[in-house]
Scaffold this motif. Structure first.
Motif, mmCIF file in Angstrom:
data_model
loop_
_atom_site.group_PDB
_atom_site.id
_atom_site.type_symbol
_atom_site.label_atom_id
_atom_site.label_comp_id
_atom_site.label_asym_id
_atom_site.label_seq_id
_atom_site.Cartn_x
_atom_site.Cartn_y
_atom_site.Cartn_z
ATOM 1 N N ASP A 161 0.766 -1.148 -0.117
ATOM 2 C CA ASP A 161 0.178 0.062 -0.010
ATOM 3 C C ASP A 161 0.803 1.312 0.072
ATOM 4 O OD1 ASP A 161 -2.257 -1.643 0.255
ATOM 5 O OD2 ASP A 161 -2.338 -1.498 2.330
ATOM 6 N N VAL A 162 2.057 1.141 -0.407
ATOM 7 C CA VAL A 162 3.008 2.342 -0.265
ATOM 8 C C VAL A 162 2.479 3.625 -0.951
ATOM 9 C CG1 VAL A 162 4.600 1.621 -2.062
ATOM 10 C CG2 VAL A 162 5.336 3.433 -0.136
ATOM 11 N N ASP A 163 1.909 3.176 -2.256
ATOM 12 C CA ASP A 163 1.525 4.554 -2.876
ATOM 13 C C ASP A 163 0.165 5.039 -2.394
ATOM 14 O OD1 ASP A 163 -0.119 2.120 -3.564
ATOM 15 O OD2 ASP A 163 -0.680 2.548 -5.213
ATOM 16 N N ARG A 164 -0.654 4.379 -1.638
ATOM 17 C CA ARG A 164 -1.499 5.064 -0.820
ATOM 18 C C ARG A 164 -1.180 5.522 0.560
ATOM 19 N NH1 ARG A 164 -6.578 1.291 -0.390
ATOM 20 N NH2 ARG A 164 -5.374 -0.277 0.200
ATOM 21 N N MET A 165 -0.253 5.132 1.004
ATOM 22 C CA MET A 165 0.484 5.656 2.419
ATOM 23 C C MET A 165 0.812 7.143 1.788
ATOM 24 S SD MET A 165 2.661 2.710 4.101
ATOM 25 C CE MET A 165 1.749 1.121 4.507
ATOM 26 N N ILE A 166 1.833 7.218 0.752
ATOM 27 C CA ILE A 166 2.068 8.533 0.344
ATOM 28 C C ILE A 166 1.086 9.465 0.218
ATOM 29 C CG2 ILE A 166 3.261 9.948 -1.509
ATOM 30 C CD1 ILE A 166 5.176 8.192 0.544
#
Length: 496
Positions: free
Chosen positions: A384-389
């Protein structure tokens, strides 16, 4: 396994960066087409993915093979020896081929450099319209509209700081303290366990003091624009040692016009009220308290020896000591974390109301423990790194923290970025100046890197020379005269 086949090596770094962006953590082997004969047909077919680049003066053929079968191919036209014109064309063609093969788009498209905002900065300085700049990023590099707009927004905010300095008159100072309470799994810096080096710290401080005194002499008559003490964890040393270091800076440098003095306190388990009092007494204006995560299980996994409660305690003690410009760092994509974990971290940190927040995307650095044990971690990182950013950006802006500097690293999660957010007028000057390479940065300490600018007749940067200090603490202490001589030679060799 990933194989890169190429008949010239001039663009190897570009192709590596592009392929790695899609295959993060995978081992990449590079060979010349003539070496293919060294592999049996069966062995060659064992590669999961083969990217071939055959360069010619008029056209370059790119192709993707999977277990011996060509899946996609394309041509890039132009003379590959004209690197200035050809490089972006090649990277864009490689990106589109990889995008078609994987079915994935990367937010920064074919842009792989560390400083994507430089394009927008130059565009704004030449009078280009912001909307036109966004279109340029999308058209030239196939970036997302969101990242193009972010670059332009950051460049616009940087201009106030960039326009306030003169590269011939001003310079920055960096001081490295390469010691930490423990070593984090993602860290690749020159950083050593404080307990193992306790007996050498005083000698190290003595060497740094010698280097600082000489840096001051080299810059006689110039103005110090920003001081940044980083590491490692500078507050891992004792309050007496910290006092000695800060006293030397006050003694050697004219701090009359200094607008920013940062100490990266970093680890809350290294911060005490006494150390905060020392920093305040010596005129430190900005500190960082870096939790990385507010989830106790994550902190344990990454090698942090502190709890979320200790982070809150250190922050409140800093406020009580009078610090009104505090930064906090977090990392998206840490082992085991998902979107809900990032939401919890943001809730806890933003409730403290820091003046700035730096949001990093996890990078798999070559010299980090995370890279050495990548197989053990790969299934639990970058979720989920893109959604975290995206969430961190939304929450930071809602809290009144605006993006003001941005940079990227090799092997970064999701091909994303690291972004600094701050209350307007409280941005970190040092971060902007070093990212945009607008001033000399003189650096003291083991592993510290001095950056000297060569300027053209208009005062624009033509070249940046890096002068590195040795990383090993013992060698730094014993070779301090050599570290100083390297800088003197660098100054004599450059044009300004």
């Amino acid at each position: 396994m990933v194989l890169l086949v190429q008949n010239i090596t001039e663009y190897e770094a570009d192709l590596r960066a592009m392929i790695t962006a899609f295959f993060l953590g995978e081992k990449l082997t590079v060979i010349h087409p003539g070496d293919i004969g060294n592999y049996s047909r069966d062995a060659f077919a064992d590669w999961d993915f083969v990217f071939t680049a055959l360069f010619d003066k008029e056209e370059t053929k790119l192709k993707i093979e999977e277990r011996g079968h060509v899946i996609f191919s394309a041509y890039t036209f132009g003379d590959y020896t004209d690197k200035r014109r050809f490089r972006n064309k090649l990277k864009l063609a490689a990106y589109k081929l990889l995008k078609e093969y994987t079915g994935r788009s990367l937010p920064w498209g074919s842009l792989t450099g560390m400083r994507p905002t430089k394009i927008a900065t130059k565009g704004l300085e030449s009078g280009l319209d912001e909307d036109d700049l966004v279109d340029y990023y999308i058209r030239t590099y196939d970036t997302s509209e969101e990242k193009a707009a972010l670059s332009v927004e950051v460049a616009r905010r940087e201009r106030r700081i960039l326009n306030s300095v003169d590269p011939r008159r001003d310079y920055c100072l960096y001081v490295g303290i390469p010691f930490c309470p423990t070593r984090c799994v993602y860290c690749s810096f020159a950083a050593y366990p404080i307990m193992e080096f306790a007996g050498k710290i005083d000698s190290y401080i003595d060497a740094v003091k010698t280097e600082l005194a000489n840096i001051s002499l080299m810059n006689h008559g110039r103005r110090l624009a920003a001081v940044y003490i980083g590491g490692g964890t500078p507050t891992s040393i004792s309050k007496e040692q910290l006092d000695r270091l800060l006293t030397e800076i006050e003694y050697s440098f004219d701090l009359t016009d200094l607008e920013e003095f940062t100490v990266e306190a970093g680890r809350p388990d290294s911060i005490t009220p006494e150390k905060l009092k020392v920093m305040k007494a010596h005129g430190v204006t900005r500190i960082s308290i870096n939790p990385q995560s507010m989830n106790p299980e994550t902190l344990r996994k990454i090698g942090r020896a502190h709890s979320p409660e200790m982070i809150v305690r250190a922050f409140k003690e800093a406020r009580a000591a009078g610090f009104d410009n505090i930064n906090m760092d977090i990392i998206a994509g840490l082992p085991g974390e998902r979107l809900g974990d990032m939401a919890h971290t943001l809730d806890e940190i933003l409730a403290l109301e820091p003046e700035s927040l730096t949001v990093h995307s996890l990078a798999i650095k070559k010299k980090a423990g995370l890279n050495e044990k990548y197989e053990d971690y790969k299934d639990s990182i970058n979720n989920d790194v893109d959604r975290m950013i995206e969430l961190a950006t939304q929450r930071a802006k809602a809290a009144g923290l605006m993006p003001y500097y941005l940079y990227r690293q090799k092997n970064i999660a999701g091909n994303l970025e690291n972004t600094g957010f701050a209350i307007p007028s409280l941005e970190c000057r040092y971060n902007v100046l070093i990212m945009e390479e607008r001033l000399d940065t003189f650096a003291a300490g083991a592993g510290a890197i001095t950056r000297l600018l060569s300027l053209d007749s208009e005062g624009e940067t033509e070249r940046v020379d890096r002068i590195e200090n040795v990383r090993n603490v013992d060698e730094y202490i014993s070779r301090i005269d050599e570290m100083i001589a390297r800088k003197s030679e660098g100054i004599a060799a450059r044009s300004i």
